[in-house]
Write an enzyme that holds these catalytic residues in place. Structure first.
Site, PDB file in Angstrom:
ATOM      1  N   GLU A  74       0.970  -1.600   0.204  1.00  0.00           N
ATOM      2  CA  GLU A  74       0.449   0.056  -0.088  1.00  0.00           C
ATOM      3  C   GLU A  74       0.567   1.367  -0.358  1.00  0.00           C
ATOM      4  O   GLU A  74       1.557   1.333   0.258  1.00  0.00           O
ATOM      5  CB  GLU A  74      -0.820   0.270   1.312  1.00  0.00           C
ATOM      6  CG  GLU A  74      -1.494   1.128   1.268  1.00  0.00           C
ATOM      7  CD  GLU A  74      -3.408   0.890   1.622  1.00  0.00           C
ATOM      8  OE1 GLU A  74      -3.833  -0.005   2.004  1.00  0.00           O
ATOM      9  OE2 GLU A  74      -3.512   2.222   2.182  1.00  0.00           O
ATOM     10  N   GLU A  99       4.863   4.988   3.332  1.00  0.00           N
ATOM     11  CA  GLU A  99       4.397   6.731   4.297  1.00  0.00           C
ATOM     12  C   GLU A  99       5.319   7.396   3.944  1.00  0.00           C
ATOM     13  O   GLU A  99       6.188   7.405   4.777  1.00  0.00           O
ATOM     14  CB  GLU A  99       3.735   7.006   5.216  1.00  0.00           C
ATOM     15  CG  GLU A  99       2.636   7.780   6.011  1.00  0.00           C
ATOM     16  CD  GLU A  99       2.349   9.076   4.615  1.00  0.00           C
ATOM     17  OE1 GLU A  99       1.282   8.085   3.751  1.00  0.00           O
ATOM     18  OE2 GLU A  99       2.020   9.951   4.381  1.00  0.00           O
ATOM     19  N   ASP A 126       9.807   7.939   0.481  1.00  0.00           N
ATOM     20  CA  ASP A 126       8.770   8.424  -0.794  1.00  0.00           C
ATOM     21  C   ASP A 126       8.723   6.906  -1.865  1.00  0.00           C
ATOM     22  O   ASP A 126       9.828   5.528  -1.425  1.00  0.00           O
ATOM     23  CB  ASP A 126       9.985   9.527  -1.602  1.00  0.00           C
ATOM     24  CG  ASP A 126       9.352   9.290  -3.385  1.00  0.00           C
ATOM     25  OD1 ASP A 126       8.810   9.411  -3.302  1.00  0.00           O
ATOM     26  OD2 ASP A 126      10.080  10.327  -3.467  1.00  0.00           O
ATOM     27  N   ASP A 149      -2.894  12.257  -3.016  1.00  0.00           N
ATOM     28  CA  ASP A 149      -3.515  14.023  -2.475  1.00  0.00           C
ATOM     29  C   ASP A 149      -4.431  13.968  -4.487  1.00  0.00           C
ATOM     30  O   ASP A 149      -2.721  13.654  -5.217  1.00  0.00           O
ATOM     31  CB  ASP A 149      -2.252  14.488  -2.185  1.00  0.00           C
ATOM     32  CG  ASP A 149      -1.487  14.261  -0.950  1.00  0.00           C
ATOM     33  OD1 ASP A 149      -2.187  14.218  -0.002  1.00  0.00           O
ATOM     34  OD2 ASP A 149      -0.216  13.517  -1.025  1.00  0.00           O
ATOM     35  N   LYS A 153      -5.320  22.242  -8.088  1.00  0.00           N
ATOM     36  CA  LYS A 153      -4.824  22.281  -9.417  1.00  0.00           C
ATOM     37  C   LYS A 153      -4.173  22.508  -9.844  1.00  0.00           C
ATOM     38  O   LYS A 153      -2.835  21.767 -10.463  1.00  0.00           O
ATOM     39  CB  LYS A 153      -4.426  24.105  -8.945  1.00  0.00           C
ATOM     40  CG  LYS A 153      -4.864  24.935  -6.882  1.00  0.00           C
ATOM     41  CD  LYS A 153      -4.226  25.837  -7.412  1.00  0.00           C
ATOM     42  CE  LYS A 153      -4.408  26.733  -6.132  1.00  0.00           C
ATOM     43  NZ  LYS A 153      -3.383  27.679  -4.781  1.00  0.00           N
ATOM     44  N   LYS A 223     -13.885   7.235   7.770  1.00  0.00           N
ATOM     45  CA  LYS A 223     -15.119   7.804   8.273  1.00  0.00           C
ATOM     46  C   LYS A 223     -15.396   9.181   7.322  1.00  0.00           C
ATOM     47  O   LYS A 223     -17.291   8.762   6.298  1.00  0.00           O
ATOM     48  CB  LYS A 223     -14.740   8.137   9.489  1.00  0.00           C
ATOM     49  CG  LYS A 223     -15.062   7.480  10.781  1.00  0.00           C
ATOM     50  CD  LYS A 223     -15.663   8.442  11.718  1.00  0.00           C
ATOM     51  CE  LYS A 223     -14.434   8.976  12.471  1.00  0.00           C
ATOM     52  NZ  LYS A 223     -14.093   9.557  13.780  1.00  0.00           N
ATOM     53  N   GLU A 225     -15.266   8.854   3.921  1.00  0.00           N
ATOM     54  CA  GLU A 225     -16.041   8.563   2.590  1.00  0.00           C
ATOM     55  C   GLU A 225     -17.135   8.951   2.653  1.00  0.00           C
ATOM     56  O   GLU A 225     -17.967   8.785   1.936  1.00  0.00           O
ATOM     57  CB  GLU A 225     -14.729   7.328   2.127  1.00  0.00           C
ATOM     58  CG  GLU A 225     -15.539   6.697   0.799  1.00  0.00           C
ATOM     59  CD  GLU A 225     -14.655   5.709  -0.016  1.00  0.00           C
ATOM     60  OE1 GLU A 225     -14.063   4.856   1.866  1.00  0.00           O
ATOM     61  OE2 GLU A 225     -15.108   5.233  -0.160  1.00  0.00           O
TER      62      GLU A 225
HETATM   63  C1  LIG Z   1      -4.539  11.792   0.792  1.00  0.00           C
HETATM   64  S1  LIG Z   1      -3.958  11.254   2.063  1.00  0.00           S
HETATM   65  C2  LIG Z   1      -4.666   9.713   1.971  1.00  0.00           C
HETATM   66  C3  LIG Z   1      -4.192   8.668   3.244  1.00  0.00           C
HETATM   67  C4  LIG Z   1      -4.432   7.305   2.624  1.00  0.00           C
HETATM   68  N1  LIG Z   1      -4.498   6.351   1.886  1.00  0.00           N
HETATM   69  C5  LIG Z   1      -6.481   7.335   3.428  1.00  0.00           C
HETATM   70  O1  LIG Z   1      -7.665   7.069   2.342  1.00  0.00           O
HETATM   71  O2  LIG Z   1      -6.664   8.249   4.120  1.00  0.00           O
HETATM   72  C6  LIG Z   1      -2.268  11.116   0.921  1.00  0.00           C
HETATM   73  C7  LIG Z   1      -1.093  10.455   1.415  1.00  0.00           C
HETATM   74  O3  LIG Z   1      -0.024   9.877   0.592  1.00  0.00           O
HETATM   75  C8  LIG Z   1       0.924  10.479   1.489  1.00  0.00           C
HETATM   76  N2  LIG Z   1       1.960  10.012   0.000  1.00  0.00           N
HETATM   77  C9  LIG Z   1       2.163  11.258  -1.158  1.00  0.00           C
HETATM   78  N3  LIG Z   1       3.427  10.964  -1.858  1.00  0.00           N
HETATM   79  C10 LIG Z   1       4.164  10.241  -0.754  1.00  0.00           C
HETATM   80  C11 LIG Z   1       4.995   8.930  -1.520  1.00  0.00           C
HETATM   81  N4  LIG Z   1       5.451   9.407  -2.934  1.00  0.00           N
HETATM   82  N5  LIG Z   1       5.242   8.726  -0.800  1.00  0.00           N
HETATM   83  C12 LIG Z   1       4.943   8.099   0.387  1.00  0.00           C
HETATM   84  N6  LIG Z   1       3.845   8.455   0.717  1.00  0.00           N
HETATM   85  C13 LIG Z   1       3.442   9.570   0.047  1.00  0.00           C
HETATM   86  C14 LIG Z   1       0.519  12.117   1.608  1.00  0.00           C
HETATM   87  O4  LIG Z   1       1.962  11.774   3.262  1.00  0.00           O
HETATM   88  C15 LIG Z   1      -0.872  11.003   2.454  1.00  0.00           C
HETATM   89  O5  LIG Z   1      -0.085  10.950   3.774  1.00  0.00           O
END
Ligand SMILES: C[S@@+](CC[C@H](N)C(=O)[O-])C[C@H]1O[C@@H](n2cnc3c(N)ncnc32)[C@H](O)[C@@H]1O
Length: 244
Positions: A74, A99, A126, A149, A153, A223, A225
């Site tokens: 994941e 994460e 990353d 994310d 924009k 929650k 969603e």
């Molecule tokens: C909008 S959140 C969604 C979190 C979770 N999947 C959820 O559904 O609640 C997106 C997550 O992806 C992580 N993230 C973004 N780019 C990443 C990357 N290149 N490697 C690891 N994590 C990343 C961010 O830190 C953030 O916690």
């Protein structure tokens, strides 16, 4: 390639060869939020058993988990709530989470310990670099990317993690028949994901209507969603299997 591009290309290559740092566009902005005591304790006490380090290089999942169970990866698990729930519900699978946000990693480890989940390991790094440097090709049963994310924009769309290059990297990491599962609540991102997946060779859309699938029971409803659905907001799930 124009003369100007060729020149730029050579310059970047040369810089990389010289070991110079090249700034890349990333899908996240590192927020150094404070860790709660609980998150910090969870990391300190359990990193040895649950943490994975980018610096350790390529992993061998059967050795790490001491079994041959299929591996689910994941990407961007946030606070890890749904990842821990999924790992608890499927002890016959091994889960690896990635994460970048340290408080999320601490929260995930803390919940896993509380729920006595032992089939889960996590990276705080990353995902792009973990995929490139640590995950062997043709080894994953599932890759999940839930609510990445959206970078709303247009000028920020280049930061979105899903791209033609990304879906090709995921294809390389999946076993034949392995599934790439994405979900988003941002319609424009869902359309871009679908376009990238449909243009990629060697993926088979699991949707009967050749676009989206209903949320599978395996993906817990968050929650956030649930609230969104009550307000009439949409969520789009995509599932594609790797072809032989
Ligand atoms: C909008 S959140 C969604 C979190 C979770 N999947 C959820 O559904 O609640 C997106 C997550 O992806 C992580 N993230 C973004 N780019 C990443 C990357 N290149 N490697 C690891 N994590 C990343 C961010 O830190 C953030 O916690």
């Amino acid at each position: 390639m124009t003369e100007k591009n060729e020149k730029t290309h050579k310059t970047i290559e040369q810089a990389e060869q010289e070991g110079k740092y090249i700034r890349k566009v990333r899908s996240f902005v590192k927020r150094e939020g404070r860790l709660t005591n609980n998150q910090e304790r969870a990391i300190n006490d359990h990193w040895q058993t649950m943490g994975l380090n980018h610096s350790d290089g390529v992993i061998d999942a059967p050795t790490l988990f001491a079994n041959e169970n299929p591996v689910v990866l994941e990407i961007g698990f946030g606070m890890g709530k749904s990842l821990v729930e999924m790992a608890k519900a499927a002890p016959e699978l091994n889960f690896i989470g990635i994460e970048v946000h340290k408080p999320g990693v601490g929260a995930c480890i803390s919940s896993a310990v509380e729920e006595s989940v032992s089939n889960l390991k996590v990276y705080e790094h990353d995902a792009i670099e973990i995929l490139a440097d640590c995950i062997p090709d043709d080894t994953l049963t599932t890759v999940q990317l839930f609510f990445p994310d959206p970078w709303h924009k247009k000028k920020h769309h280049k930061r979105r993690i899903v791209s033609a290059e990304f879906v090709e990297t995921i294809r390389q990491k999946l076993k034949v028949g392995g599934v790439f599962h994405m979900a988003t609540d941002w319609e424009n991102y869902a359309e871009c994901m679908l376009e990238d997946m449909q243009s990629a060779p060697c993926y088979n859309n699991l949707s009967e209507s050749n676009d989206y699938v209903p949320r599978p029971d395996s993906r817990p409803l968050t929650k956030f969603e649930n609230r969104g659905q009550n307000l009439g907001h949409g969520v789009w799930d995509l599932q594609f299997a790797k072809k032989a």
